[in-house]
Design an enzyme around this catalytic site. Structure first.
Site, PDB file in Angstrom:
ATOM      1  CG  ASP A   1       5.003   0.010  -0.707  1.00  0.00           C
ATOM      2  OD1 ASP A   1       4.146   0.200  -1.593  1.00  0.00           O
ATOM      3  OD2 ASP A   1       4.976  -0.987   0.037  1.00  0.00           O
ATOM      4  CB  SER A   2       1.169   1.540   1.220  1.00  0.00           C
ATOM      5  OG  SER A   2       1.380   0.178   0.881  1.00  0.00           O
TER       6      SER A   2
ATOM      7  CB  THR B   1      -1.333   1.120  -5.306  1.00  0.00           C
ATOM      8  OG1 THR B   1      -1.482  -0.298  -5.189  1.00  0.00           O
ATOM      9  CG2 THR B   1      -2.661   1.809  -5.103  1.00  0.00           C
TER      10      THR B   1
ATOM     11  CB  CYS C   1       0.915  -5.786  -5.417  1.00  0.00           C
ATOM     12  SG  CYS C   1       0.973  -5.190  -3.706  1.00  0.00           S
ATOM     13  CB  THR C   2       6.201  -3.560  -4.356  1.00  0.00           C
ATOM     14  OG1 THR C   2       5.418  -2.682  -3.531  1.00  0.00           O
ATOM     15  CG2 THR C   2       6.482  -2.899  -5.690  1.00  0.00           C
ATOM     16  CG  HIS C   3       2.860  -5.316   0.198  1.00  0.00           C
ATOM     17  ND1 HIS C   3       2.774  -4.037  -0.283  1.00  0.00           N
ATOM     18  CD2 HIS C   3       2.897  -5.213   1.554  1.00  0.00           C
ATOM     19  CE1 HIS C   3       2.762  -3.185   0.745  1.00  0.00           C
ATOM     20  NE2 HIS C   3       2.831  -3.877   1.863  1.00  0.00           N
TER      21      HIS C   3
ATOM     22  CD  GLU D   1       2.675  -3.333   5.494  1.00  0.00           C
ATOM     23  OE1 GLU D   1       2.992  -2.778   6.550  1.00  0.00           O
ATOM     24  OE2 GLU D   1       3.315  -3.184   4.428  1.00  0.00           O
TER      25      GLU D   1
ATOM     26  CE1 TYR E   1      -0.532   5.052   1.052  1.00  0.00           C
ATOM     27  CE2 TYR E   1       0.777   4.994  -0.957  1.00  0.00           C
ATOM     28  CZ  TYR E   1       0.548   5.504   0.304  1.00  0.00           C
ATOM     29  OH  TYR E   1       1.393   6.465   0.802  1.00  0.00           O
TER      30      TYR E   1
ATOM     31  CB  CYS F   1       3.924   1.785  -4.180  1.00  0.00           C
ATOM     32  SG  CYS F   1       2.179   1.620  -3.847  1.00  0.00           S
TER      33      CYS F   1
HETATM   34  N1  DGL Z   1       2.870  -2.353  -2.405  1.00  0.00           N
HETATM   35  C1  DGL Z   1       1.878  -1.577  -3.013  1.00  0.00           C
HETATM   36  C2  DGL Z   1       1.655  -1.898  -4.459  1.00  0.00           C
HETATM   37  O1  DGL Z   1       2.610  -2.215  -5.109  1.00  0.00           O
HETATM   38  C3  DGL Z   1       0.734  -1.118  -2.179  1.00  0.00           C
HETATM   39  C4  DGL Z   1      -0.303  -2.078  -1.799  1.00  0.00           C
HETATM   40  C5  DGL Z   1      -1.315  -1.442  -0.888  1.00  0.00           C
HETATM   41  O2  DGL Z   1      -0.946  -0.661  -0.016  1.00  0.00           O
HETATM   42  O3  DGL Z   1      -2.494  -1.757  -1.072  1.00  0.00           O
HETATM   43  O4  DGL Z   1       0.599  -1.791  -5.000  1.00  0.00           O
END
Ligand code: DGL
Length: 268
Positions: free
Chosen positions: A3-4, A68, A177-179, A145, A35, A66
């Protein structure tokens, strides 16, 4: 898995729970987080290089943890590494469309996730008879983050981003989004009990188990649940975040970008 940043840990924890004997290698590309606002081609390049790094580390299956990177690169990764099974993320539009009673579904994700064919094809295949409202949430990835999961500023950002969806009567909210699963308590508080929150991580973990068994039935039984973490950012703070978010106290190793290649900074 990659992931990012820390977001993919929301998928990692499900995989480890469902497949406790499975060894994992996790790369957080914190040199490039976020990302979501980057050009698709650039994210695709990062995803390819990280996948090649993971193959050198012995990965048998690569989970693109991720949304993205999955939207930007999954097709490309499968085409350029055809021998490698990839498991990707996609916003869970299908279960949301099946479950909705109001006929209005909300999806929150990064701008890059909504661009491109993957999301368009989900709408076409699964959501032709429901209304799907999309919403980007500036600043939320950065908040996760920075471990600002429950601060007044994060809640204000969340309220602003959810307001138009709630006003339109959504009863399903897809975390694209996984965050975002790490913000679930704050999201639930704002959205209220009438809105069902959908995190695809458990389904992705089940899919990872299926893919592992299909590709090598012996893999799952042979391993010992060893976990290796890398970041292209600062290892100390990332180790602290791994502990906060997963409860695991693990050493994190540094990787760095050498041009387009990702390399380890120190020997194991
Ligand atoms: N966690 C990521 C996602 O699922 C990346 C988010 C990012 O870096 O902008 O999209």
């Amino acid at each position: 898995m990659f992931d990012s940043g820390v977001g993919g840990l929301s998928v990692w924890r499900e995989i480890v729970q469902q497949l406790p004997q499975c060894d994992t290698v996790y790369v957080a590309d914190q040199a490039h987080v976020p990302y979501g606002s980057r050009a698709v081609e650039q994210v695709r390049g990062f995803a390819e290089s990280i996948s090649r790094f993971l193959l050198c580390e012995g990965a048998q299956v690569i989970v693109v943890a991720c949304n993205t990177a999955s939207a930007a690169a999954l097709q490309h990764l499968r085409a350029c590494m055809p021998a490698t099974p990839f498991v990707g993320m996609e916003p869970a539009v299908k279960p949301a469309a099946e479950n909705t009673r109001t006929g209005v579904v909300g999806v929150i994700a990064t701008p890059a996730t909504f661009q491109g064919e993957l999301f368009a094809s989900l709408l076409e295949r699964f959501a032709s008879d429901v209304t799907v409202l999309t919403q980007i949430c500036p600043g939320l990835v950065e908040a996760v983050e920075a471990n600002k999961l429950d601060t007044p500023a994060t809640k204000t950002s969340l309220r602003e981003c959810l307001a138009p969806l709630l006003a339109a009567g959504i009863d399903q909210l897809v975390l694209g989004c996984t965050h975002y699963p790490f913000l679930r308590p704050a999201i639930a508080e704002i959205a209220g009990p009438a809105v069902q929150i959908i995190d695809p991580a458990p389904a992705v973990a089940r899919q990872t188990g299926r893919v592992l068994r299909q590709n090598n039935p012996r893999i799952a039984g042979q391993q010992t649940g060893q976990h290796t973490f890398y970041t292209s950012g600062a290892p100390g703070p990332f180790a602290a975040r791994v502990q906060q978010l997963t409860g695991l106290q693990e050493r994190v190793q540094a990787v760095r970008w050498e041009g387009k290649r990702l390399v380890r900074c120190t020997r194991r």
